[in-house]
Design an enzyme around this catalytic site. Structure first.
Site, PDB file in Angstrom:
ATOM      1  N   GLY A   1     -29.239 -27.822  69.996  1.00 26.46           N
ATOM      2  CA  GLY A   1     -28.591 -26.693  70.584  1.00 26.46           C
ATOM      3  C   GLY A   1     -27.574 -26.257  70.254  1.00 26.46           C
ATOM      4  O   GLY A   1     -27.127 -24.921  70.846  1.00 26.46           O
TER       5      GLY A   1
ATOM      6  N   GLY B   1     -27.748 -33.532  61.016  1.00 20.89           N
ATOM      7  CA  GLY B   1     -28.777 -32.733  62.109  1.00 20.89           C
ATOM      8  C   GLY B   1     -27.869 -31.930  63.016  1.00 20.89           C
ATOM      9  O   GLY B   1     -26.649 -31.280  62.376  1.00 20.89           O
TER      10      GLY B   1
ATOM     11  N   GLY C   1     -24.570 -26.963  68.725  1.00 21.33           N
ATOM     12  CA  GLY C   1     -23.910 -26.819  66.834  1.00 21.33           C
ATOM     13  C   GLY C   1     -24.602 -28.034  65.931  1.00 21.33           C
ATOM     14  O   GLY C   1     -25.876 -28.020  65.751  1.00 21.33           O
ATOM     15  N   ILE C   2     -23.842 -28.063  65.019  1.00 21.79           N
ATOM     16  CA  ILE C   2     -24.350 -28.782  63.602  1.00 21.79           C
ATOM     17  C   ILE C   2     -23.693 -30.113  63.696  1.00 21.79           C
ATOM     18  O   ILE C   2     -22.389 -29.949  63.533  1.00 21.79           O
ATOM     19  CB  ILE C   2     -24.625 -27.711  62.385  1.00 21.79           C
ATOM     20  CG1 ILE C   2     -25.528 -26.509  62.455  1.00 21.79           C
ATOM     21  CG2 ILE C   2     -24.655 -28.461  61.145  1.00 21.79           C
ATOM     22  CD1 ILE C   2     -25.173 -25.184  61.806  1.00 21.79           C
ATOM     23  N   VAL C   3     -23.891 -31.350  63.119  1.00 24.51           N
ATOM     24  CA  VAL C   3     -23.395 -32.409  63.108  1.00 24.51           C
ATOM     25  C   VAL C   3     -23.234 -33.002  60.852  1.00 24.51           C
ATOM     26  O   VAL C   3     -24.247 -32.514  60.486  1.00 24.51           O
ATOM     27  CB  VAL C   3     -24.101 -33.478  63.292  1.00 24.51           C
ATOM     28  CG1 VAL C   3     -22.972 -35.124  63.449  1.00 24.51           C
ATOM     29  CG2 VAL C   3     -24.755 -33.399  65.445  1.00 24.51           C
TER      30      VAL C   3
ATOM     31  N   LYS D   1     -19.007 -33.107  64.942  1.00 21.65           N
ATOM     32  CA  LYS D   1     -20.249 -31.547  65.639  1.00 21.65           C
ATOM     33  C   LYS D   1     -19.372 -30.637  65.855  1.00 21.65           C
ATOM     34  O   LYS D   1     -18.623 -30.567  66.590  1.00 21.65           O
ATOM     35  CB  LYS D   1     -20.698 -32.522  66.988  1.00 21.65           C
ATOM     36  CG  LYS D   1     -21.548 -31.025  67.711  1.00 21.65           C
ATOM     37  CD  LYS D   1     -23.034 -32.074  67.960  1.00 21.65           C
ATOM     38  CE  LYS D   1     -23.862 -31.666  68.373  1.00 21.65           C
ATOM     39  NZ  LYS D   1     -24.982 -32.361  69.028  1.00 21.65           N
TER      40      LYS D   1
ATOM     41  N   ASP E   1     -31.554 -34.928  78.592  1.00 21.01           N
ATOM     42  CA  ASP E   1     -32.024 -34.802  78.034  1.00 21.01           C
ATOM     43  C   ASP E   1     -32.610 -35.770  77.030  1.00 21.01           C
ATOM     44  O   ASP E   1     -32.140 -36.450  75.630  1.00 21.01           O
ATOM     45  CB  ASP E   1     -31.945 -34.065  76.729  1.00 21.01           C
ATOM     46  CG  ASP E   1     -32.978 -33.997  75.704  1.00 21.01           C
ATOM     47  OD1 ASP E   1     -33.830 -33.343  76.170  1.00 21.01           O
ATOM     48  OD2 ASP E   1     -32.375 -32.752  74.575  1.00 21.01           O
TER      49      ASP E   1
END
Length: 419
Positions: free
Chosen positions: A105, A102, A107-109, A123, A222
């Site tokens: 906002g 995934g 970063g990337i997992v 992450k 969130d």
């Protein structure tokens, strides 16, 4: 030693002068040599002391965050592992695109496989996120790691280098609630009504811990279906709960950017940029509506009657008209408890009241979901949220109006684990 050299040089100069055996030029040369030697020795001594202090400070910082049994367990985090960048690069096949679980906002997992066979979610935080110095980042990570609860995504470890900030979490086999709401097996939803109710309860317990039992208190900011993960038993696990604090530790007291997802953000946060535990309560109310409807909070299905696609306004209208059955996820095919549906809608509407002071705390929300105190709280709310009171307090009638009026910048935050 330096003082002795200095005295000795002066003594030699004095003796030479007394005896009259050397010329005036000889005296000056010897004096200059003596003084130069003395000052040189003093300078070397000062440099040695400065180097020793610098080395001790650096060593102490490294020791504090190295997980090692030889150090005081009160200082070190025995459950938190510090990974090397090389380890995580190998675990994710050099952060290959095929391992992406995934993007968000922060970063990337990536899905990762450690050398011992453990599957993890890695992450890799974005370079443009300002996390400050390495020591401050590690201190924030330490704070987050202390929040341990069965309904919170537990931080397993981290990697901190000059150019990289990486967090390591357990892999969540069933992804996020958002992804599972869309999945079906043999024509049946993966998340039936019973599982949705359990997800609501588990999420409420996780947020309750963050708000009222964790020290320091942590505000998520969130809460939504995409940030609620599911383990192998479909137990709800709240993800990303510490990253808002981690990202904003160097912000000033004036917040100019709202961190969250439009459609889930509380009205007061939209208007002022100031968050509290009640902003999480509002987000939880929207999450309940996501579980009920199976749809997104914003732009979920624009029609002539629902032009703005704001789920909260749509649900309020259906509840007012007594048409609850029209809001239920069609994939459930009427396989739900109608009494529980009415109760969950009421809890959601209590959580999403425009005034934060009117919203319940998460401890009250959990009790109401468990069947305690909902009737009394609902009846009391009907005397608060009347059109007359709403007009007196200058509250807009629709949540869509808040979204249209806000001028703040939105920065979406996403999950810490896989979707």
């Amino acid at each position: 030693m330096v003082v002795q050299l200095f005295i000795r040089s002066l003594s030699l100069s004095h003796q030479t002068a007394s005896c009259g055996e050397s010329s005036s030029a000889d005296k000056s040369r010897r004096l200059a040599i003596a003084l130069g030697t003395s000052f040189g020795a003093v300078l070397l001594l000062i440099l040695a002391v400065v180097f020793l202090i610098w080395w001790r400070i650096r060593k102490n910082k490294q020791i504090f965050f190295d997980v090692n049994d030889q150090y005081d367990p009160e200082i070190c985090l025995g459950h938190l592992r510090r990974f090397t960048f090389k380890e995580l690069r190998a675990a994710t096949d050099n952060f290959h695109v095929k391992n992406i679980l995934g993007k968000g906002g922060f970063g990337i997992v990536y899905k990762g496989l450690l050398t011992d066979g453990t599957v993890v979610a890695v992450k890799k935080l974005k370079d443009d996120n300002n996390f400050g110095g390495e020591v401050q980042f590690q201190t924030e990570v330490e704070t987050i790691s202390l929040a341990v609860h069965r309904n919170l995504l537990r931080l397993w470890g981290f990697c901190s280098t000059e150019n990289e900030r990486i967090l390591v979490y357990p892999f969540m086999a069933n992804g996020s609630v958002a992804s599972k709401l869309r999945d079906q097996i043999h024509g049946k939803p993966v998340l039936d009504w019973s599982r949705r109710k359990n997800i609501a309860l588990g999420t409420a317990r996780g947020l309750l811990y963050l708000h009222e039992q964790s020290d320091p208190k942590i505000i998520h900011r969130d809460v939504k279906a995409a940030n609620i993960l599911l383990d192998e038993d479909f137990e709800a696990v709240v993800g990303d709960f510490g990253l808002a604090k981690l990202l904003d530790h160097c912000d000033s007291h004036v917040t100019t950017a709202v961190r969250g997802t439009v459609g889930h953000i509380a009205p007061e946060y939209l208007s002022t940029g100031q968050s509290s535990d009640k902003t999480d309560v509002f987000g939880f109310g929207i999450l309940l509506l996501e579980l009920i409807t199976g749809q997104k909070a914003l732009d979920f299905g624009k029609t002539a009657a629902n032009q703005k696609g704001v789920m909260l306004d749509w649900v309020k209208k259906l509840h007012q008209d007594g048409k609850l059955n029209l809001m239920v996820d069609k994939s459930l095919k009427n396989n739900f408890d109608r009494v529980e549906l009415e109760e969950m809608v009421q809890v959601a509407l209590l959580c999403t009241q425009f005034s934060p002071s009117n919203r319940p705390k998460m401890s009250e929300v959990l009790r109401m979901l468990e069947g305690e105190g909902l009737v009394e709280r609902w009846e009391a709310s009907q005397n608060i949220e009347t059109p007359k009171c709403r007009a007196q307090e200058s509250f807009p009638k629709r949540y869509a109006d808040y979204i249209e009026e806000t001028s703040l910048v939105f920065e979406a935050m996403e999950l810490s684990g896989p979707r």
